[in-house]
Design an enzyme around this catalytic site. Structure first.
Site, PDB file in Angstrom:
ATOM      1  N   CYS A 311       0.889  -1.337   0.127  1.00 18.89           N
ATOM      2  CA  CYS A 311       0.061   0.188  -0.063  1.00 18.89           C
ATOM      3  C   CYS A 311       0.927   1.242  -0.061  1.00 18.89           C
ATOM      4  O   CYS A 311       0.598   2.238  -0.843  1.00 18.89           O
ATOM      5  CB  CYS A 311      -1.090  -0.100   1.196  1.00 18.89           C
ATOM      6  SG  CYS A 311      -0.141   0.185   2.856  1.00 18.89           S
ATOM      7  N   HIS A 359      -2.568   1.309   6.798  1.00 17.67           N
ATOM      8  CA  HIS A 359      -3.113   1.202   5.298  1.00 17.67           C
ATOM      9  C   HIS A 359      -2.985   2.671   4.978  1.00 17.67           C
ATOM     10  O   HIS A 359      -3.462   3.501   5.802  1.00 17.67           O
ATOM     11  CB  HIS A 359      -4.314   0.403   5.074  1.00 17.67           C
ATOM     12  CG  HIS A 359      -4.624   0.124   3.745  1.00 17.67           C
ATOM     13  ND1 HIS A 359      -3.721  -0.812   2.933  1.00 17.67           N
ATOM     14  CD2 HIS A 359      -5.584   0.497   3.047  1.00 17.67           C
ATOM     15  CE1 HIS A 359      -4.403  -0.808   1.688  1.00 17.67           C
ATOM     16  NE2 HIS A 359      -5.469  -0.169   1.898  1.00 17.67           N
ATOM     17  N   HIS A 371      -5.938   1.781  -4.257  1.00 19.16           N
ATOM     18  CA  HIS A 371      -4.804   1.272  -3.424  1.00 19.16           C
ATOM     19  C   HIS A 371      -4.444  -0.258  -3.688  1.00 19.16           C
ATOM     20  O   HIS A 371      -5.194  -0.918  -4.484  1.00 19.16           O
ATOM     21  CB  HIS A 371      -5.528   1.640  -1.853  1.00 19.16           C
ATOM     22  CG  HIS A 371      -6.900   0.490  -1.740  1.00 19.16           C
ATOM     23  ND1 HIS A 371      -6.980  -0.036  -0.405  1.00 19.16           N
ATOM     24  CD2 HIS A 371      -7.711  -0.107  -2.455  1.00 19.16           C
ATOM     25  CE1 HIS A 371      -8.063  -0.943  -0.719  1.00 19.16           C
ATOM     26  NE2 HIS A 371      -8.503  -0.722  -1.856  1.00 19.16           N
TER      27      HIS A 371
END
Length: 399
Positions: A311, A359, A371
């Site tokens: 990420c 994240h 993402h």
């Protein structure tokens, strides 16, 4: 012939009647206990519900992603520390060489004086000593040295002290490097264990359960899409209100200017704000374009491209394409800009998730982001509410 049978114990007829009743009761109790004992293991090892499996798998993936960010941080520390250790070793080698040359020069002085008889034996001992500083208090000996010899002694002592200091620094840096490598290995092992546990849970599902799990996931996605649409409407209304306010201010400014009142500073401020906004939008468009071009590439923990990403590796690469350097980990990226409210989020902003900030995704507007979601998934466009509103941590505008 006498009987070998043992005589029956004496007792009343009542006692004799109670015996089968007691036996029956005992057998009944044993049967009940046996059934209970057999039933207990089935209760303890009952198969978890599909919802429990889904939650457990999601938790494992999130823990794996959190461990991935720790791995990224440890890897970055290890790289920096290895560079520092290498630099210290190179510097130490150069200083050791200079120290040896200084020692050789002292040795040549001592040998020359000894051959010519210009120095006493203790002078030679002083010049060749491992620690000439020990002899400094012997003033009569120092007086016998020439100015060149004194400079040589001073150089040697200085190089020796500096070299010893550098050796200690190198040893400490090497220990720090070893610690960083241990953290790196620990984080890597944690990631692998979490992913293995998640795969094991999923492998135990049959085809029907997998289909139900997919249906649950679709329901979650539909709810996430609904929440994204609500945010998009809210942001559109805010944008419209802001445009109307700007238009009204412009009209007021024009009216004030026509009457001769000073409005130069207001116009300048408005222009400056517009320029700043336009500059960010231009960079954000480049970052989003890059992120969009990565859609379909696999999530791989610790990856920074170009074939796969985790990420924070994706967000770092996206903004690098726009000319902005972001730190490697989510923990550092969250501090690499200005925090704004979710309602004020603009395309290009970074959306962070979970309390441990494990994240991140690139916001593209209308409640959506691009993402790298999790292991086993691919870079994709998705609602920022993919895991519910409660997991959204913060919004940061880079730069």
């Amino acid at each position: 012939m006498a009987s070998h049978r043992k005589p029956r114990p004496g007792g009343t007829i009542g006692t004799g009647l109670r015996t089968p009743a007691l036996a029956t009761a005992a057998l009944t109790s044993m049967a009940v206990l046996s059934q209970t004992a057999e039933a207990a293991p089935r209760t303890d090892h009952a198969k978890p519900s599909l919802e429990e499996v889904e939650k457990k798998v999601d938790d494992l993936y999130r823990q794996a992603e959190s461990a991935t960010e720790k791995y990224n941080a440890a890897k970055e520390r290890t790289g920096k520390q290895r560079g520092r250790v290498d630099a210290l070793r190179d510097d130490l080698a150069r200083r050791t060489e200079r120290l040896n040359k200084a020692r050789e020069e002292l040795g040549s002085f001592a040998a020359a004086q000894y051959r010519t008889g210009a120095a006493a034996p203790d002078t030679a001992t002083f010049l060749l000593a491992n620690d000439p500083q020990d002899y400094f208090d012997q003033t009569q000996l120092m007086n016998r040295l020439t100015s060149r010899e004194k400079r040589a002694v001073d150089d040697y002592i200085g190089e020796q002290a500096t070299t010893m200091k550098k050796r200690r620094e190198a040893a400490q840096s090497l220990q720090t490097l070893n610690d960083s490598q241990h953290d790196l290995q620990t984080a890597k092992s944690t990631v692998q264990k979490k992913l293995a546990s998640a795969r094991e849970l999923l492998s135990q599902l049959n085809a029907q359960e997998k289909a139900r799990l997919a249906a649950i996931e679709r329901e979650k996605q539909q709810e996430a899409a609904r929440k994204a649409a609500e945010l998009a409407k809210q942001q559109a209304a805010q944008q419209q209100a802001a445009q109307q306010q700007a238009a009204q201010q412009q009209a007021d400014s024009s009216s004030s200017s026509s009457t001769g009142s000073g409005s130069g500073s207001t116009g300048s401020d408005s222009s400056g704000s517009t320029t700043t906004s336009s500059s960010y939008d231009t960079k954000a468009e480049k970052a989003i374009a890059f992120a969009r071009a990565q859609i379909g590439k696999p999530y791989v923990w610790g990856a920074t491209g170009p074939d796969s990403y985790d990420c924070s590796g994706l967000t770092q690469a996206a903004w690098k394409a726009a000319g902005v350097t972001l730190p490697r980990t989510t923990y550092d990226q969250v501090d690499a800009g200005t925090t704004v409210s979710l309602a004020d989020a603009r395309p290009g902003d970074l959306i962070f998730f979970y309390d441990d900030i494990s994240h991140v995704g690139v916001y593209i507007g209308n409640g959506m982001m691009i993402h790298a979601p999790k292991p086993g998934a691919y870079v994709r466009e998705e609602s920022i509410y993919y895991g519910g509103e409660s997991i959204i941590h913060s919004v940061v505008r880079p730069g």
